[in-house]
Design an enzyme around this catalytic site. Structure first.
Site, PDB file in Angstrom:
ATOM      1  N   ASP A  15      38.262 -32.885   0.400  1.00 53.37           N
ATOM      2  CA  ASP A  15      38.509 -33.300   1.795  1.00 53.37           C
ATOM      3  C   ASP A  15      39.972 -33.635   2.110  1.00 53.37           C
ATOM      4  OD1 ASP A  15      35.844 -33.586   1.141  1.00 53.37           O
ATOM      5  OD2 ASP A  15      35.683 -35.645   1.802  1.00 53.37           O
ATOM      6  N   GLN A  31      41.590 -35.349  -1.281  1.00 53.82           N
ATOM      7  CA  GLN A  31      40.783 -35.599  -2.475  1.00 53.82           C
ATOM      8  C   GLN A  31      41.266 -34.665  -3.577  1.00 53.82           C
ATOM      9  OE1 GLN A  31      37.506 -37.847  -2.615  1.00 53.82           O
ATOM     10  NE2 GLN A  31      39.378 -38.601  -1.696  1.00 53.82           N
ATOM     11  N   ARG A 150      30.350 -44.498   2.719  1.00 52.37           N
ATOM     12  CA  ARG A 150      31.723 -44.095   2.378  1.00 52.37           C
ATOM     13  C   ARG A 150      32.481 -43.518   3.570  1.00 52.37           C
ATOM     14  NH1 ARG A 150      28.305 -40.970  -0.966  1.00 52.37           N
ATOM     15  NH2 ARG A 150      27.948 -38.833  -0.281  1.00 52.37           N
ATOM     16  N   GLU A 202      28.446 -37.871   6.006  1.00 50.47           N
ATOM     17  CA  GLU A 202      29.733 -38.046   5.335  1.00 50.47           C
ATOM     18  C   GLU A 202      30.860 -37.877   6.359  1.00 50.47           C
ATOM     19  OE1 GLU A 202      29.164 -36.710   0.813  1.00 50.47           O
ATOM     20  OE2 GLU A 202      29.267 -34.978   2.104  1.00 50.47           O
TER      21      GLU A 202
HETATM   22  C1  FRU Z   1      32.753 -34.989   1.310  1.00 55.04           C
HETATM   23  C2  FRU Z   1      32.755 -36.055   0.223  1.00 55.04           C
HETATM   24  C3  FRU Z   1      32.966 -37.432   0.801  1.00 55.04           C
HETATM   25  C4  FRU Z   1      33.519 -38.205  -0.354  1.00 55.04           C
HETATM   26  C5  FRU Z   1      34.364 -37.157  -1.048  1.00 55.04           C
HETATM   27  C6  FRU Z   1      34.373 -37.271  -2.546  1.00 55.04           C
HETATM   28  O1  FRU Z   1      33.118 -33.752   0.823  1.00 55.04           O
HETATM   29  O2  FRU Z   1      31.544 -35.995  -0.512  1.00 55.04           O
HETATM   30  O3  FRU Z   1      31.808 -37.999   1.362  1.00 55.04           O
HETATM   31  O4  FRU Z   1      34.294 -39.290   0.025  1.00 55.04           O
HETATM   32  O5  FRU Z   1      33.833 -35.901  -0.677  1.00 55.04           O
HETATM   33  O6  FRU Z   1      35.266 -36.379  -3.112  1.00 55.04           O
END
Ligand code: FRU
Length: 435
Positions: A15, A31, A150, A202
């Site tokens: 992300d 990420q 989250r 999410e």
């Molecule tokens: C979405 C997700 C989020 C989480 C992240 C973890 O792709 O699953 O919900 O914060 O990726 O890498």
């Protein structure tokens, strides 16, 4: 330096996080698993840009350093407060350590805290003194799941700060609202759930655009046909009244992108105060850079959002348009064919192309084996010749076009983005070309 699409520098990204225009520069965090091109212990990678088109990768900004984030720094957003950069994220601990692979939980378990890193300047990130845990893992599962809560998005309305969190309750996607006076101490005010938000909601986003309010939702378990990817990004028109925490949503959901690869959006304002969107484009297998580094994960072009005909239009940011200006070429490059169009123009920039095409019924386009057809108002893309074999979606279509017959297609060797009628619909696909 990445041009046009921000891509993993090496190994894995998913992300976009904390996208913000701060002190005269665009910052993008993401990420990041720095060791292999697969998902694992999450860090926040960091890239900067003057124009959202040329990206320079910097050192990792946030990494696990505290008990509450020792197994991962999950997604979140950025807010500028008192001239400082506030980066909100979810800190992860694994309840079931896996001694054979410390980067995933033995039972896919998570323990989630909501956290903050304050950076004075967007250049230095103190992973020891600069972090704090704002919301410790929930002890009341009815109120807030300690596992699947989250991706904080914090924004300001008048004098108050709001945090929304994605979550899950009884197998349904849930959005949680919290409020704060100082952007640090938050109290939970309301929660709303529905199976229209998937299994886990999410990366929530909520904002006003023209006279509408909209929610973006990365919904897990959304498409149930057994193909990759079941998790999909949708939007809904909503009504949120902060004064009494009423939150209602229209029944109809829309996909942000009809290529079904896009996920986990991040929006914020550009230098002129226009809302811009980035999202993760999921890749089934890694690619190799010229120097042999393997990588997986890239982002869409920056997209501007506007409302027309009662739905959202997404078009490439004007900075993207700008870099193609004056780059038109006369001849189609070898490998690209356009048959039966009214007319077209081609622009070239390094190994990237922009094709602007005025369609006629039954126009056919082939881009190094990626096929696009236009029949009776429907644009269909077929990537079966330029994508690995597996349980994937190869053919995707846009809904019937109503607002013209024009396509702008952006071609990069890793991704093709098709915009119809200035953003009436978008269909983007990861591809494996060799330009
Ligand atoms: C979405 C997700 C989020 C989480 C992240 C973890 O792709 O699953 O919900 O914060 O990726 O890498």
């Amino acid at each position: 330096m990445d041009v046009l699409h921000l891509k993993s520098p090496k190994n894995w990204i998913n992300d976009p996080n904390g996208f913000v225009y701060f002190n005269g520069q665009y910052h993008m965090f993401y990420q990041y698993f720095p060791y292999e091109p697969v998902w694992g212990t999450m860090h926040w990678g960091h890239a900067v840009s003057d124009d959202m088109v040329h990206w320079e990768h910097k050192d990792i900004a946030i990494y696990p350093s505290k008990g509450y984030d020792r197994n991962g720094v999950f997604s979140g957003n950025a807010l500028i407060k008192d001239g400082k950069l506030y980066l909100y994220y979810t800190g992860i601990q694994y309840p079931n350590p896996n001694l054979e692979n410390i980067h995933v939980d033995a039972n896919y378990g998570l323990i989630a805290s909501q956290c903050l890193m304050i950076s004075e300047d967007g250049e230095t990130f103190d992973n020891y003194a600069g972090k704090q845990c704002l919301i410790t893992p929930s002890k009341d599962e009815e109120k807030m799941s300690s596992v699947d809560t989250r991706d904080p998005k914090v924004f300001k309305i008048d004098d108050k700060f709001f945090m929304i969190l994605g979550s899950s309750h009884n197998g349904k996607g849930r959005i949680i609202f919290l409020e704060s006076d100082d952007a640090i101490h938050f109290s939970q005010k309301a929660e709303f759930e529905s199976d229209e938000f998937g299994g886990v909601f999410e990366c929530p986003d909520l904002f006003n655009i023209e006279d509408k309010q909209v929610v973006f939702c990365a919904a897990t378990d959304y498409l149930k046909d057994g193909l990759e990817y079941s998790a999909q990004e949708i939007y809904k028109f909503v009504k949120f009244v902060p004064a009494d925490y009423s939150f209602t949503w229209e029944k109809e959901s829309f996909f942000l992108d009809y290529g079904m690869d896009l996920y986990a959006t991040q929006t914020n304002f550009d230098a002129e105060g226009e809302r811009v969107l980035f999202a993760w484009m999921r890749m089934p297998v890694p690619k190799m850079r010229i120097d042999g580094r393997r990588w997986n994960g890239l982002f869409t072009l920056p997209r501007q959002i506007y409302v027309k005909n009662n739905h959202l239009y997404f078009k490439p940011h004007k900075y993207v348009e700008k870099i193609f200006e004056g780059s038109s070429i006369i001849q189609l490059p070898n490998g690209i064919e356009i048959c039966g169009a009214k007319y077209y123009s081609v622009y070239a920039l390094h190994n990237n192309y922009k094709l602007s095409i005025e369609l006629k019924n039954h126009t056919q386009i082939s881009i190094f084996g990626y096929k696009i057809t236009y029949d009776d108002g429907i644009v269909t893309a077929d990537r079966s010749k330029v994508y690995p074999k597996g349980n994937y979606r190869y053919t995707n279509s846009m809904p019937k076009l109503c607002d013209g017959e024009h396509l702008d297609i952006y071609v990069d060797e890793d991704v093709i983005e098709i915009y119809a009628n200035d953003g009436e619909y978008v269909l983007s696909n990861v591809v494996y070309l060799d330009l």
